[in-house]
Design a protein around this motif. Structure first.
Motif, PDB file in Angstrom:
ATOM      1  N   ASP A  20       0.871  -1.172   0.000  1.00 53.95           N
ATOM      2  CA  ASP A  20       0.000   0.000   0.000  1.00 53.95           C
ATOM      3  C   ASP A  20       0.905   1.217   0.000  1.00 53.95           C
ATOM      4  N   SER A  21       0.824   2.031  -1.047  1.00 59.31           N
ATOM      5  CA  SER A  21       1.648   3.237  -1.151  1.00 59.31           C
ATOM      6  C   SER A  21       0.754   4.469  -1.136  1.00 59.31           C
ATOM      7  N   MET A  22       1.208   5.482  -0.430  1.00 53.57           N
ATOM      8  CA  MET A  22       0.439   6.717  -0.287  1.00 53.57           C
ATOM      9  C   MET A  22       1.387   7.914  -0.330  1.00 53.57           C
ATOM     10  N   ILE A  23       0.775   9.102  -0.298  1.00 52.63           N
ATOM     11  CA  ILE A  23       1.522  10.351  -0.223  1.00 52.63           C
ATOM     12  C   ILE A  23       1.155  11.005   1.094  1.00 52.63           C
ATOM     13  N   ASP A  24       2.149  11.305   1.891  1.00 55.76           N
ATOM     14  CA  ASP A  24       1.952  11.910   3.213  1.00 55.76           C
ATOM     15  C   ASP A  24       2.118  13.419   3.081  1.00 55.76           C
ATOM     16  N   LEU A  25       1.121  14.171   3.499  1.00 56.87           N
ATOM     17  CA  LEU A  25       1.179  15.628   3.540  1.00 56.87           C
ATOM     18  C   LEU A  25       1.277  16.013   5.007  1.00 56.87           C
ATOM     19  N   ALA A  75      -4.498  10.295  -6.864  1.00 60.28           N
ATOM     20  CA  ALA A  75      -5.619  11.110  -7.364  1.00 60.28           C
ATOM     21  C   ALA A  75      -5.996  12.196  -6.356  1.00 60.28           C
ATOM     22  N   GLN A  76      -6.009  11.866  -5.078  1.00 61.64           N
ATOM     23  CA  GLN A  76      -6.335  12.865  -4.058  1.00 61.64           C
ATOM     24  C   GLN A  76      -5.257  13.941  -3.988  1.00 61.64           C
ATOM     25  N   ALA A  77      -3.992  13.549  -4.107  1.00 61.89           N
ATOM     26  CA  ALA A  77      -2.898  14.525  -4.079  1.00 61.89           C
ATOM     27  C   ALA A  77      -3.029  15.492  -5.254  1.00 61.89           C
ATOM     28  N   ARG A  78      -3.414  14.979  -6.433  1.00 56.91           N
ATOM     29  CA  ARG A  78      -3.623  15.856  -7.587  1.00 56.91           C
ATOM     30  C   ARG A  78      -4.776  16.832  -7.342  1.00 56.91           C
ATOM     31  N   HIS A  87     -11.396  13.774   1.409  1.00 55.84           N
ATOM     32  CA  HIS A  87     -11.178  12.933   2.581  1.00 55.84           C
ATOM     33  C   HIS A  87     -10.129  11.880   2.252  1.00 55.84           C
ATOM     34  N   ASP A  88      -9.141  11.757   3.140  1.00 56.62           N
ATOM     35  CA  ASP A  88      -8.121  10.741   2.939  1.00 56.62           C
ATOM     36  C   ASP A  88      -8.728   9.370   3.261  1.00 56.62           C
ATOM     37  N   PRO A  89      -7.985   8.275   3.063  1.00 58.54           N
ATOM     38  CA  PRO A  89      -8.560   6.942   3.293  1.00 58.54           C
ATOM     39  C   PRO A  89      -9.057   6.706   4.719  1.00 58.54           C
ATOM     40  N   PHE A  90      -8.613   7.508   5.674  1.00 58.38           N
ATOM     41  CA  PHE A  90      -9.080   7.372   7.051  1.00 58.38           C
ATOM     42  C   PHE A  90     -10.187   8.373   7.359  1.00 58.38           C
ATOM     43  N   ALA A  98       2.106  22.480  -4.092  1.00 58.95           N
ATOM     44  CA  ALA A  98       1.362  21.837  -5.176  1.00 58.95           C
ATOM     45  C   ALA A  98       2.304  21.064  -6.103  1.00 58.95           C
ATOM     46  N   ALA A  99       3.441  21.653  -6.420  1.00 60.30           N
ATOM     47  CA  ALA A  99       4.416  20.976  -7.284  1.00 60.30           C
ATOM     48  C   ALA A  99       4.911  19.687  -6.629  1.00 60.30           C
ATOM     49  N   ASN A 100       5.176  19.730  -5.324  1.00 61.54           N
ATOM     50  CA  ASN A 100       5.620  18.532  -4.608  1.00 61.54           C
ATOM     51  C   ASN A 100       4.543  17.452  -4.611  1.00 61.54           C
ATOM     52  N   LEU A 101       3.284  17.847  -4.433  1.00 56.90           N
ATOM     53  CA  LEU A 101       2.188  16.878  -4.476  1.00 56.90           C
ATOM     54  C   LEU A 101       2.078  16.249  -5.863  1.00 56.90           C
ATOM     55  N   LEU A 102       2.171  17.069  -6.903  1.00 54.76           N
ATOM     56  CA  LEU A 102       2.069  16.552  -8.273  1.00 54.76           C
ATOM     57  C   LEU A 102       3.249  15.649  -8.617  1.00 54.76           C
TER      58      LEU A 102
END
Length: 172
Positions: free
Chosen positions: A64-69, A82-85, A114-117, A158-162
């Motif tokens: 399971d891979s995700m992006i942590d903000l 998709a949520q990060a975009r 909403h994130d997965p949690f 935003a650039a880091n998220l993309l």
């Protein structure tokens, strides 16, 4: 028997499997993409920085891979690509409003993701409160923890998220 998967291409730090958990296959962390925050906007902690980071958890032969903000307070949300975009697009739109008419920002708008949690992420431009203040982008997590970003900081975030979304999609 623990199944150990190869590290993804973005892995910078690998954490070996936990021997006490038979299904745990290890963890992977990408480089933390830092967003240093200036002190132009009030309520900043000392040396404020937020970051975006890829991470993955291996369990029972799958990943399971995700992006942590992560905010300067270390509060974070986990986002899919998709949520990060979607968050990045909202941050860019809010930065555009702040940059185009910094004295005229009065209407609050944004995105509610909403994130997965089920933790909400909200983005909105905020107009200056006084003559000496600047317009900024507010990134609100869980309805109460926020980071205020200047227009430039918002665009870096935003650039880091993309970038993270692209890296995540490249290995999925």
């Amino acid at each position: 028997m623990t199944v150990v998967l190869a590290c993804p291409s973005w892995c910078d730090v690998h954490v070996n499997p936990d021997p006490t958990e038979p299904e745990h296959g290890g963890s992977h962390y990408g480089v933390a993409q830092r967003v240093p925050l200036s002190r132009e906007v009030t309520r900043r902690p000392p040396e404020p920085v937020m970051f975006v980071q890829l991470f993955g958890y291996d369990h029972a032969g799958s990943r399971d891979s995700m992006i942590d903000l992560v905010l300067p307070t270390k509060l974070h949300v986990e986002l899919t690509a998709a949520q990060a975009r979607a968050v990045a697009e909202a941050v860019i739109a809010a930065a555009d409003v702040c940059g185009a008419a910094p004295g005229a920002v009065s209407e609050k708008f944004g995105v509610d993701i909403h994130d997965p949690f089920d933790f909400p992420v909200q983005v909105q431009p905020v107009g200056p409160a006084g003559a000496d203040d600047i317009a900024y982008v507010e990134l609100l997590l869980r309805h109460r923890y926020s980071a205020e970003l200047t227009e430039a900081e918002a665009r870096i975030c935003a650039a880091n998220l993309l970038n993270s979304a692209e890296l995540l999609d490249a290995v999925e």
